[in-house]
Design an enzyme around this catalytic site. Structure first.
Site, PDB file in Angstrom:
ATOM      1  N   LYS A 110       2.685  -3.246   6.408  1.00 49.21           N
ATOM      2  CA  LYS A 110       2.862  -3.486   4.967  1.00 49.21           C
ATOM      3  C   LYS A 110       4.339  -3.348   4.585  1.00 49.21           C
ATOM      4  CE  LYS A 110      -1.337  -4.304   3.356  1.00 49.21           C
ATOM      5  NZ  LYS A 110      -1.654  -5.602   2.703  1.00 49.21           N
ATOM      6  N   SER A 132       0.836  -1.201   0.000  1.00 48.79           N
ATOM      7  CA  SER A 132       0.000   0.000   0.000  1.00 48.79           C
ATOM      8  C   SER A 132       0.869   1.249   0.000  1.00 48.79           C
ATOM      9  CB  SER A 132      -0.855  -0.011   1.263  1.00 48.79           C
ATOM     10  OG  SER A 132      -1.397   1.259   1.530  1.00 48.79           O
ATOM     11  N   TYR A 172      -0.791   0.117  10.076  1.00 50.80           N
ATOM     12  CA  TYR A 172      -1.057  -0.590   8.814  1.00 50.80           C
ATOM     13  C   TYR A 172       0.099  -0.383   7.836  1.00 50.80           C
ATOM     14  CZ  TYR A 172      -3.516  -1.555   4.368  1.00 50.80           C
ATOM     15  OH  TYR A 172      -3.898  -2.023   3.136  1.00 50.80           O
TER      16      TYR A 172
END
Lengths: 328, 328
Positions: free
Chosen positions: B153, B125, B149
């Site tokens: 990632k 991402s 997050y």
């Protein structure tokens, strides 16, 4: 103030311990207690008046971290790691110690709660970077490590930044240059020759130079490394914002410049003890390593080296390790 | 060829499954078997002639991965993740699924051994990047995520690159732009409005615009996302060298440009359904997000978007989700 040093038996850990015991304080606070941990028993510094607890434990053991942080040390220096060559040779061991161990530590800190938010100083490495590089690696250059060790160090940087952002601890990661002159016995690591070619001739012994003199690399003295750690342990971390990891200042020199400095400091006889035996394997490994950095951010944040020239790096070794004398 | 899709019940997973079932092949190889896994039961695509196994399991469970890879799928699409907002709200759950789950997967692949070396396509991402940014984020810009997050990632990217380098798998990580227009119900994620202001008005409903029209962001259509995954599943990965993760192409537009495109494609009546209600919290969050990228490397490696303009992104939504019609 209670200070915990993880990996205290290593070269940098020992030198940091000696400095803290000698100063009796970190920044403007008196040190009232120290805990020294390593997988082999750390040595108790001679003549220390501060109460020092020695802990021998395996950093990769999930049960190791909790008792170490149970007494809520205010500052934790996390130097525990297995080195690049071993992490490459033993994949599982590298991840267990260099990654899982760090997670156990930061989760143990977080589990204490109740406002406990220690400063965590993590020693990262320039191994987080992988070729191809720009001429100077700046503060915003991507991490694409080419070793498992570099991968593990970069992941720990990420974790420490995220745990800091979430308020679980107050972390900083500093990427040390290659430490030169590394004291002790000749090191079989691929990088060992950068120190061997200075240390061994000064001790009257031969050293092998396995690469050509135009190989350029990034160095700092052990004294600088300890200085970086102390500054990281005392500086205002709020000034860093959320980017909590950075490359430390150092000196970019070629092997030829190292040898010229050795001749200036110690003379032709010493330099004559360097034997050239090109090793294509080491030459290949070293060609993928960082050569030079732009460390604007670290300099702005007050990190400084103890040396201005490579001559200084050699003099620091003679002063700190050889009692001011070398074998002519 | 046996294909495993992890996180198959999500929006991108469903669209990828539909495309693979429709094509019956990936690149020049027939698909002989598919395994679709998710924490909620993935839907079996209607009219599929390929044998499809559905698996409902928790990606964060250490026992989940081994049976999924036991039959040695040649290509694994790893889309399993909890989203940014949930990873931020539930710290432990985020690390369990987005980090530990991925480690269980790659360790299960490695444990099979015997030359098993599947292609692993990982959806990363643009959340791996954190402000401040250059005008365009290039292929060598550092990862300093500002969410857990994004941290997870980025760590998975590192692991996949290292496991690839060691020969345990053949991995690639692709950083998807924000997917627009995201089908389905209005999303409460901070990024939801980028799609809401297109999708809802086209369905005859009002949508709230919580930021000013000069906010710039980075988009790609669901059709492009599926195209990236298929290309990543078929391209020559040797051409990437050891840098196995990269930002996907996309389109940088302001919210004002999105709205102007909507008016061109669907008219004034549709645009009139966008209500401006500034939300300072969302405005603050969005100000830390990437706005534009230079994706030279992905373009050189053959990744292309399905759209040339934001008008195309809207038309793709009308074609693929609305059967070619919208509410005037």
């Amino acid at each position: 103030m209670h200070i915990l040093i993880l990996g205290a038996a290593g070269m940098v850990g020992r030198k940091l311990t000696e400095k803290l015991v000698r100063d009796g304080r970190l920044g403007n606070r008196d040190i009232t207690r120290m805990t020294l941990q390593d997988v082999v028993a750390p040595a108790k510094p001679a003549g220390a008046s501060i109460p020092i607890e020695l802990v021998t434990s395996d950093f990769a053991d999930p049960k190791t971290a909790a008792p170490l942080v149970a007494h809520k040390p205010e500052v934790i220096f996390h130097l525990a790691a297995i080195v690049s060559g071993e992490a490459e040779a033993d994949f599982d061991k590298g991840y267990r110690i260099n990654l899982d161990g760090t997670r156990y530590l930061i989760d143990a800190i977080r589990a204490i709660g109740g406002g406990y938010k220690p400063r965590l100083v993590f020693t990262s490495s320039i191994a987080v970077f992988g070729a191809p590089f720009p001429d100077k690696i700046g503060d915003e250059f991507i991490h694409t490590p080419l070793t498992s060790y570099g991968t593990q160090k970069s992941i720990c940087e990420m974790l420490i930044a995220d745990y800091t952002r979430k308020g679980f601890l107050d972390g900083i990661g500093i990427r040390l240059p290659t430490i030169c002159v590394r004291p002790g016995a000749p090191n079989k690591a691929a990088s060992g020759f950068f120190s061997n070619i200075i240390r061994e001739p000064l001790a009257g012994k031969e050293a092998i130079l396995p690469v050509s003199e135009d190989v350029r690399h990034w160095h700092a003295s052990p004294r600088s490394a300890v200085g970086f750690l102390v500054h990281a342990g005392t500086m205002d971390l709020q000034a860093m914002g959320p980017r909590r990891n950075l490359s430390m200042p150092g000196m970019s020199v070629t092997v030829g410049e190292q040898i010229a400095a050795l001749e200036r400091v110690a003379g032709k006889n010493v330099v004559a003890r360097i034997k050239r035996e090109t090793d294509p394997v080491i030459t290949g490994i070293v060609s993928g390593w960082p050569r030079d950095f732009d460390t604007a951010r670290a300099l702005k944040l007050g990190f400084t080296t103890a040396e201005k020239t490579f001559d200084d790096i050699i003099r620091i070794h003679i002063e700190d390790e050889l009692g001011g004398k070398f074998v002519d």
